[in-house]
Motif scaffolding. Structure first.
Motif, mmCIF file in Angstrom:
data_model
loop_
_atom_site.group_PDB
_atom_site.id
_atom_site.type_symbol
_atom_site.label_atom_id
_atom_site.label_comp_id
_atom_site.label_asym_id
_atom_site.label_seq_id
_atom_site.Cartn_x
_atom_site.Cartn_y
_atom_site.Cartn_z
ATOM 1 N N ALA A 18 0.848 -1.195 0.000
ATOM 2 C CA ALA A 18 0.000 0.000 0.000
ATOM 3 C C ALA A 18 0.885 1.247 0.000
ATOM 4 C CB ALA A 18 -0.923 -0.018 1.215
ATOM 5 N N ARG A 19 2.017 1.140 0.646
ATOM 6 C CA ARG A 19 2.951 2.267 0.685
ATOM 7 C C ARG A 19 3.411 2.633 -0.737
ATOM 8 N NH1 ARG A 19 8.816 2.360 3.680
ATOM 9 N NH2 ARG A 19 9.258 4.530 3.280
ATOM 10 N N ALA A 20 3.679 1.618 -1.572
ATOM 11 C CA ALA A 20 4.084 1.880 -2.961
ATOM 12 C C ALA A 20 2.967 2.590 -3.713
ATOM 13 C CB ALA A 20 4.459 0.581 -3.658
ATOM 14 N N ILE A 21 1.730 2.163 -3.480
ATOM 15 C CA ILE A 21 0.594 2.800 -4.154
ATOM 16 C C ILE A 21 0.466 4.248 -3.701
ATOM 17 C CG2 ILE A 21 -1.920 2.779 -4.410
ATOM 18 C CD1 ILE A 21 -1.758 -0.308 -4.220
ATOM 19 N N ARG A 22 0.633 4.513 -2.419
ATOM 20 C CA ARG A 22 0.586 5.903 -1.924
ATOM 21 C C ARG A 22 1.719 6.730 -2.531
ATOM 22 N NH1 ARG A 22 -0.985 3.070 2.779
ATOM 23 N NH2 ARG A 22 1.136 3.079 3.592
ATOM 24 N N PHE A 23 2.886 6.107 -2.706
ATOM 25 C CA PHE A 23 4.014 6.803 -3.337
ATOM 26 C C PHE A 23 3.658 7.194 -4.772
ATOM 27 C CE2 PHE A 23 7.907 6.682 -5.919
ATOM 28 C CZ PHE A 23 8.604 7.728 -5.326
ATOM 29 N N TYR A 24 3.072 6.256 -5.533
ATOM 30 C CA TYR A 24 2.667 6.568 -6.908
ATOM 31 C C TYR A 24 1.621 7.674 -6.915
ATOM 32 C CZ TYR A 24 5.135 2.274 -8.134
ATOM 33 O OH TYR A 24 6.089 1.301 -8.302
ATOM 34 N N GLU A 25 0.774 7.701 -5.910
ATOM 35 C CA GLU A 25 -0.201 8.789 -5.788
ATOM 36 C C GLU A 25 0.527 10.113 -5.562
ATOM 37 O OE1 GLU A 25 -3.770 10.228 -2.798
ATOM 38 O OE2 GLU A 25 -3.162 8.120 -2.769
ATOM 39 N N ASP A 26 1.514 10.108 -4.668
ATOM 40 C CA ASP A 26 2.293 11.324 -4.399
ATOM 41 C C ASP A 26 2.995 11.833 -5.655
ATOM 42 O OD1 ASP A 26 1.529 11.228 -1.746
ATOM 43 O OD2 ASP A 26 3.426 10.353 -1.048
ATOM 44 N N GLN A 27 3.368 10.907 -6.548
ATOM 45 C CA GLN A 27 4.074 11.270 -7.777
ATOM 46 C C GLN A 27 3.107 11.728 -8.875
ATOM 47 O OE1 GLN A 27 7.532 11.371 -7.820
ATOM 48 N NE2 GLN A 27 7.092 11.016 -5.665
ATOM 49 N N GLY A 28 1.815 11.697 -8.593
ATOM 50 C CA GLY A 28 0.817 12.152 -9.563
ATOM 51 C C GLY A 28 0.403 11.097 -10.573
ATOM 52 N N LEU A 29 0.785 9.852 -10.333
ATOM 53 C CA LEU A 29 0.420 8.780 -11.256
ATOM 54 C C LEU A 29 -0.994 8.271 -11.002
ATOM 55 C CD1 LEU A 29 3.864 7.089 -11.109
ATOM 56 C CD2 LEU A 29 2.770 7.809 -13.224
ATOM 57 N N LEU A 30 -1.460 8.379 -9.772
ATOM 58 C CA LEU A 30 -2.798 7.950 -9.400
ATOM 59 C C LEU A 30 -3.496 9.099 -8.692
ATOM 60 C CD1 LEU A 30 -1.825 4.517 -7.780
ATOM 61 C CD2 LEU A 30 -2.612 4.897 -10.114
ATOM 62 N N SER A 31 -4.819 9.150 -8.827
ATOM 63 C CA SER A 31 -5.559 10.204 -8.125
ATOM 64 C C SER A 31 -6.895 9.647 -7.635
ATOM 65 C CB SER A 31 -5.770 11.416 -9.035
ATOM 66 O OG SER A 31 -6.366 11.006 -10.255
ATOM 67 N N PRO A 32 -6.832 8.862 -6.550
ATOM 68 C CA PRO A 32 -8.062 8.266 -6.027
ATOM 69 C C PRO A 32 -8.978 9.315 -5.409
ATOM 70 C CG PRO A 32 -6.281 7.908 -4.490
ATOM 71 C CD PRO A 32 -5.676 8.545 -5.712
ATOM 72 N N LYS A 33 -10.250 8.975 -5.373
ATOM 73 C CA LYS A 33 -11.215 9.813 -4.659
ATOM 74 C C LYS A 33 -11.051 9.501 -3.178
ATOM 75 C CE LYS A 33 -14.709 9.976 -8.280
ATOM 76 N NZ LYS A 33 -14.124 9.181 -9.346
ATOM 77 N N ARG A 34 -11.510 10.418 -2.359
ATOM 78 C CA ARG A 34 -11.434 10.227 -0.904
ATOM 79 C C ARG A 34 -12.855 10.132 -0.358
ATOM 80 N NH1 ARG A 34 -6.376 10.050 1.611
ATOM 81 N NH2 ARG A 34 -4.853 10.781 0.127
ATOM 82 N N GLU A 35 -13.062 9.156 0.501
ATOM 83 C CA GLU A 35 -14.361 8.973 1.132
ATOM 84 C C GLU A 35 -14.172 8.747 2.618
ATOM 85 O OE1 GLU A 35 -16.347 5.733 -0.815
ATOM 86 O OE2 GLU A 35 -16.818 6.927 -2.594
ATOM 87 N N GLY A 36 -15.279 8.693 3.317
ATOM 88 C CA GLY A 36 -15.230 8.416 4.747
ATOM 89 C C GLY A 36 -14.937 9.660 5.551
ATOM 90 N N GLN A 37 -14.899 9.480 6.851
ATOM 91 C CA GLN A 37 -14.669 10.594 7.758
ATOM 92 C C GLN A 37 -13.321 11.245 7.482
ATOM 93 O OE1 GLN A 37 -15.087 9.500 11.833
ATOM 94 N NE2 GLN A 37 -14.921 11.590 12.579
ATOM 95 N N GLY A 38 -13.342 12.500 7.163
ATOM 96 C CA GLY A 38 -12.112 13.245 6.901
ATOM 97 C C GLY A 38 -11.411 12.825 5.623
ATOM 98 N N GLY A 39 -12.090 12.079 4.744
ATOM 99 C CA GLY A 39 -11.481 11.657 3.482
ATOM 100 C C GLY A 39 -10.332 10.683 3.681
ATOM 101 N N ARG A 40 -10.418 9.875 4.710
ATOM 102 C CA ARG A 40 -9.318 8.958 5.037
ATOM 103 C C ARG A 40 -9.221 7.760 4.104
ATOM 104 N NH1 ARG A 40 -6.947 8.616 10.289
ATOM 105 N NH2 ARG A 40 -6.962 6.403 9.841
#
Length: 142
Positions: A18-40
């Motif tokens: 999951a850390r690798a996926i978050r890294f790819y998100e930080d690099q702008g490769l992925l842009s997931p939507k945020r849901e739940g309390q506080g968009g967690r």
């Protein structure tokens, strides 16, 4: 309702953290939507899944993340397909050249190692000593 994925599902599917996926998100490769309390909670779409799959394929080809992002982003804006394909061909040609050079360097290093091994065995033989086995199989057989 459209298919969506959690970070855990994508991590499991592609055998990455999951850390690798978050890294790819930080690099702008992925842009997931945020849901739940506080968009967690991250919610990934089929588009994000495809981008992750293409990112991992690019990594296997030895491309940098910026090269991968550039190529993936090009395909999201269908302006000039020929230019996009030519750009990708250029990136692939550059990567092929890099890998061919690395292979030549490795082959040269292996040849040097073989020369040194042979010289060491020759020196041991002239000194009347037994050379050590070359690998684990030979050690196990002894």
């Amino acid at each position: 309702m459209a298919t969506t994925y959690t970070i855990a599902e994508l991590a499991r599917e592609f055998d990455i953290t999951a850390r690798a996926i978050r890294f790819y998100e930080d690099q702008g490769l992925l842009s997931p939507k945020r849901e739940g309390q506080g968009g967690r909670n991250r919610v990934y779409t089929p588009r994000d899944r495809t981008r992750l799959k293409l990112t991992l394929r690019g990594k296997r080809l030895g491309l940098t993340l910026s090269e991968i992002k550039s190529i993936i982003d090009m395909y999201e804006t269908p302006k000039d397909t020929a230019a996009q394909i030519n750009r990708f061909l250029g990136v692939l040609a550059h990567q092929r050249d890099t890998l061919e050079q690395q292979r030549a360097d490795i082959e040269m290093s292996l040849a040097e190692i073989a020369v040194h091994e042979e010289e060491c065995r020759r020196l041991l033989g002239t000194a009347g000593m037994e050379p050590a086995p070359a690998d684990a199989e030979e050690r196990d057989a002894a």
